[in-house]
Motif scaffolding. Structure first.
Motif, PDB file in Angstrom:
ATOM      1  N   VAL A 107     -14.569 -32.164  -7.008  1.00 33.13           N
ATOM      2  CA  VAL A 107     -15.313 -31.095  -7.684  1.00 33.13           C
ATOM      3  C   VAL A 107     -16.805 -31.437  -7.633  1.00 33.13           C
ATOM      4  O   VAL A 107     -17.175 -32.594  -7.503  1.00 33.13           O
ATOM      5  N   PRO A 108     -17.697 -30.420  -7.721  1.00 31.22           N
ATOM      6  CA  PRO A 108     -19.147 -30.678  -7.631  1.00 31.22           C
ATOM      7  C   PRO A 108     -19.626 -31.663  -8.708  1.00 31.22           C
ATOM      8  O   PRO A 108     -19.072 -31.714  -9.801  1.00 31.22           O
TER       9      PRO A 108
ATOM     10  N   ARG B 157     -19.092 -17.752   3.864  1.00 28.31           N
ATOM     11  CA  ARG B 157     -19.461 -19.054   3.302  1.00 28.31           C
ATOM     12  C   ARG B 157     -19.030 -19.090   1.843  1.00 28.31           C
ATOM     13  O   ARG B 157     -19.252 -18.139   1.099  1.00 28.31           O
ATOM     14  N   ILE B 158     -18.421 -20.199   1.453  1.00 28.83           N
ATOM     15  CA  ILE B 158     -17.889 -20.360   0.107  1.00 28.83           C
ATOM     16  C   ILE B 158     -18.671 -21.448  -0.621  1.00 28.83           C
ATOM     17  O   ILE B 158     -18.829 -22.564  -0.095  1.00 28.83           O
ATOM     18  N   ARG B 159     -19.183 -21.096  -1.787  1.00 28.47           N
ATOM     19  CA  ARG B 159     -19.767 -22.097  -2.673  1.00 28.47           C
ATOM     20  C   ARG B 159     -18.596 -22.828  -3.326  1.00 28.47           C
ATOM     21  O   ARG B 159     -17.876 -22.284  -4.144  1.00 28.47           O
ATOM     22  N   VAL B 160     -18.375 -24.078  -2.918  1.00 26.05           N
ATOM     23  CA  VAL B 160     -17.138 -24.791  -3.234  1.00 26.05           C
ATOM     24  C   VAL B 160     -17.112 -25.265  -4.691  1.00 26.05           C
ATOM     25  O   VAL B 160     -18.011 -25.978  -5.134  1.00 26.05           O
ATOM     26  N   GLU B 161     -16.069 -24.857  -5.397  1.00 22.23           N
ATOM     27  CA  GLU B 161     -15.828 -25.327  -6.761  1.00 22.23           C
ATOM     28  C   GLU B 161     -14.781 -26.436  -6.791  1.00 22.23           C
ATOM     29  O   GLU B 161     -14.719 -27.205  -7.752  1.00 22.23           O
ATOM     30  N   ALA B 162     -13.964 -26.513  -5.750  1.00 20.51           N
ATOM     31  CA  ALA B 162     -12.943 -27.557  -5.658  1.00 20.51           C
ATOM     32  C   ALA B 162     -12.521 -27.705  -4.203  1.00 20.51           C
ATOM     33  O   ALA B 162     -12.394 -26.706  -3.486  1.00 20.51           O
ATOM     34  N   ALA B 163     -12.315 -28.942  -3.763  1.00 21.26           N
ATOM     35  CA  ALA B 163     -11.863 -29.232  -2.405  1.00 21.26           C
ATOM     36  C   ALA B 163     -10.670 -30.171  -2.483  1.00 21.26           C
ATOM     37  O   ALA B 163     -10.701 -31.182  -3.199  1.00 21.26           O
ATOM     38  N   GLY B 164      -9.631 -29.850  -1.744  1.00 23.14           N
ATOM     39  CA  GLY B 164      -8.423 -30.655  -1.783  1.00 23.14           C
ATOM     40  C   GLY B 164      -8.503 -31.888  -0.899  1.00 23.14           C
ATOM     41  O   GLY B 164      -9.106 -31.870   0.172  1.00 23.14           O
ATOM     42  N   VAL B 165      -7.873 -32.952  -1.373  1.00 26.50           N
ATOM     43  CA  VAL B 165      -7.739 -34.189  -0.608  1.00 26.50           C
ATOM     44  C   VAL B 165      -6.256 -34.419  -0.368  1.00 26.50           C
ATOM     45  O   VAL B 165      -5.451 -34.378  -1.300  1.00 26.50           O
ATOM     46  N   HIS B 166      -5.897 -34.650   0.870  1.00 28.74           N
ATOM     47  CA  HIS B 166      -4.499 -34.806   1.262  1.00 28.74           C
ATOM     48  C   HIS B 166      -4.315 -36.186   1.865  1.00 28.74           C
ATOM     49  O   HIS B 166      -5.247 -36.758   2.438  1.00 28.74           O
ATOM     50  N   LEU B 167      -3.094 -36.711   1.773  1.00 26.92           N
ATOM     51  CA  LEU B 167      -2.812 -38.018   2.372  1.00 26.92           C
ATOM     52  C   LEU B 167      -3.114 -38.018   3.871  1.00 26.92           C
ATOM     53  O   LEU B 167      -3.557 -39.027   4.428  1.00 26.92           O
TER      54      LEU B 167
ATOM     55  N   TYR C  52     -11.989 -35.856  -8.961  1.00 27.50           N
ATOM     56  CA  TYR C  52     -13.061 -36.785  -8.624  1.00 27.50           C
ATOM     57  C   TYR C  52     -14.310 -35.983  -8.289  1.00 27.50           C
ATOM     58  O   TYR C  52     -14.219 -34.868  -7.750  1.00 27.50           O
ATOM     59  N   ARG C  53     -15.469 -36.546  -8.581  1.00 30.15           N
ATOM     60  CA  ARG C  53     -16.705 -35.912  -8.154  1.00 30.15           C
ATOM     61  C   ARG C  53     -16.784 -35.951  -6.628  1.00 30.15           C
ATOM     62  O   ARG C  53     -16.300 -36.891  -5.982  1.00 30.15           O
ATOM     63  N   LEU C  54     -17.402 -34.926  -6.054  1.00 30.96           N
ATOM     64  CA  LEU C  54     -17.559 -34.865  -4.600  1.00 30.96           C
ATOM     65  C   LEU C  54     -18.183 -36.137  -4.054  1.00 30.96           C
ATOM     66  O   LEU C  54     -17.718 -36.678  -3.036  1.00 30.96           O
ATOM     67  N   ALA C  55     -19.206 -36.647  -4.716  1.00 32.84           N
ATOM     68  CA  ALA C  55     -19.887 -37.854  -4.241  1.00 32.84           C
ATOM     69  C   ALA C  55     -18.978 -39.076  -4.255  1.00 32.84           C
ATOM     70  O   ALA C  55     -19.279 -40.086  -3.603  1.00 32.84           O
ATOM     71  N   ASP C  56     -17.853 -38.998  -4.981  1.00 31.90           N
ATOM     72  CA  ASP C  56     -16.925 -40.123  -5.082  1.00 31.90           C
ATOM     73  C   ASP C  56     -15.717 -39.961  -4.166  1.00 31.90           C
ATOM     74  O   ASP C  56     -14.630 -40.495  -4.437  1.00 31.90           O
TER      75      ASP C  56
END
Length: 323
Positions: free
Chosen positions: A322-323, A31-41, A298-302
């Motif tokens: 990002v968180p 399990r990874i505590r996410v610091e960044a998640a990628g968004v792809h087209l 962008y914030r995760l919530a956004d």
């Protein structure tokens, strides 16, 4: 934990922030505590309910996202305890999901340890996007002294291509929609706006009327066709997407008449190069400073706003949550 949950297919508004239970890692997973998640087209296509190449439309409800970087905070059976606390990045795979969340589960064998000082958002920017860029470069084999046109030069892949090509002595024409190339470019790179009249004439002028040796086309449609027409005799084009909505049109007889080479670089050609090897090479470029990814954060919530901006081409470089 906070996660972006999708219950329906549709526009960006179907991506809704929710508090959900933390996932637990199973055998051979972490399990990874996410610091960044990628968004792809491709995420936007799947959100709308379509399939895209090797990426099947997910069953609903789902937490989207396939690229993450962060810190390992739990391990499943069979995992090396030495991974606890490690800073890592991971692609969750074609059938994977769960990246748009505060924590995500990944296969231990798919992790890359991040070198000290490497930013999580930058690591995400050279994961799936970076490995595709490495694959394009290996397939194209650009040579110093050649001229290359990159049609999606403001996107995640395009910004990395421009940096790599310029560093290797290739003359680069960087084409994007008006205003999207605001910001620094490597020395000698020529910016072009493919949505302005006469852009192909301006591009040809920069080549002394000869045309370009190489095209990397991730836009398709009219822009892709314009780039195709700029190819010099014996030129080659790598097709890696169609953000305009339709692939670049051309006829087989045009290839014969001008001795052109076309490579559809999605799927098997890049897979055959070895995805993990390409990921490692991309991270090495990041670690030694050869790549400086352009990131739109962008914030995760956004996440919904991030999708809307990406589809409207209001972003530059890699879009990262990002968180």
């Amino acid at each position: 934990m906070l996660a972006i949950v999708q219950h329906d297919h549709g526009g960006p508004e179907v991506l809704v922030p929710r508090e959900v239970p933390d996932p637990e890692p199973g055998p051979d997973r972490v399990r990874i505590r996410v610091e960044a998640a990628g968004v792809h087209l491709v995420d936007t296509t799947l959100r709308a309910g379509g399939d895209r190449g090797p990426f099947p439309a997910p069953a609903l409800p789902t937490v989207p996202g396939r690229e993450v970087a962060g810190v390992v905070d739990a391990i499943g059976p069979g995992v090396d305890p030495g991974l606890l606390g490690a800073r890592v990045s991971s692609h969750l795979g074609p059938g994977g999901s769960g990246g748009y969340a505060a924590v995500a589960v990944a296969a231990a064998g798919d992790l890359h340890r991040l070198p000290a000082g490497v930013d999580a958002a930058a690591a995400v920017a050279v994961l799936g996007t970076g490995r595709m860029t490495e694959g394009l470069l290996e397939l194209a084999r650009p040579r110093a002294g050649e001229t290359a046109l990159v049609t999606s030069a403001a996107g995640g892949i395009g910004t990395l291509l421009v940096q790599a090509l310029a560093a290797d002595g290739v003359t680069v024409l960087a084409a994007a929609g008006s205003g999207r190339l605001n910001g620094p470019l490597p020395d000698g790179v020529v910016p072009l706006a493919y949505d302005r009249p006469g852009w192909t004439g301006a591009a040809r002028g920069h080549t002394g009327g000869r045309g370009v040796d190489l095209v990397f086309d991730g836009v398709g449609g009219d822009a892709g066709r314009g780039a195709f027409e700029l190819l010099a005799p014996g030129g080659r084009v790598l097709l890696h997407g169609w953000s305009a909505g339709t692939p670049t049109p051309f006829r087989a007889d045009e290839l014969w008449e001008r001795a052109l080479t076309v490579t559809v670089a999605l799927g098997p050609p890049v897979l055959a190069l070895g995805l993990r090897r390409l990921e490692e090479r991309a991270l090495a470029r990041l670690a030694d400073g050869r790549w400086s990814p352009v990131v739109s954060r962008y914030r995760l919530a956004d996440a919904a706003r991030a999708h809307a901006d990406l589809e409207a081409r209001r972003t530059r470089g890699k879009v990262v949550l990002v968180p």
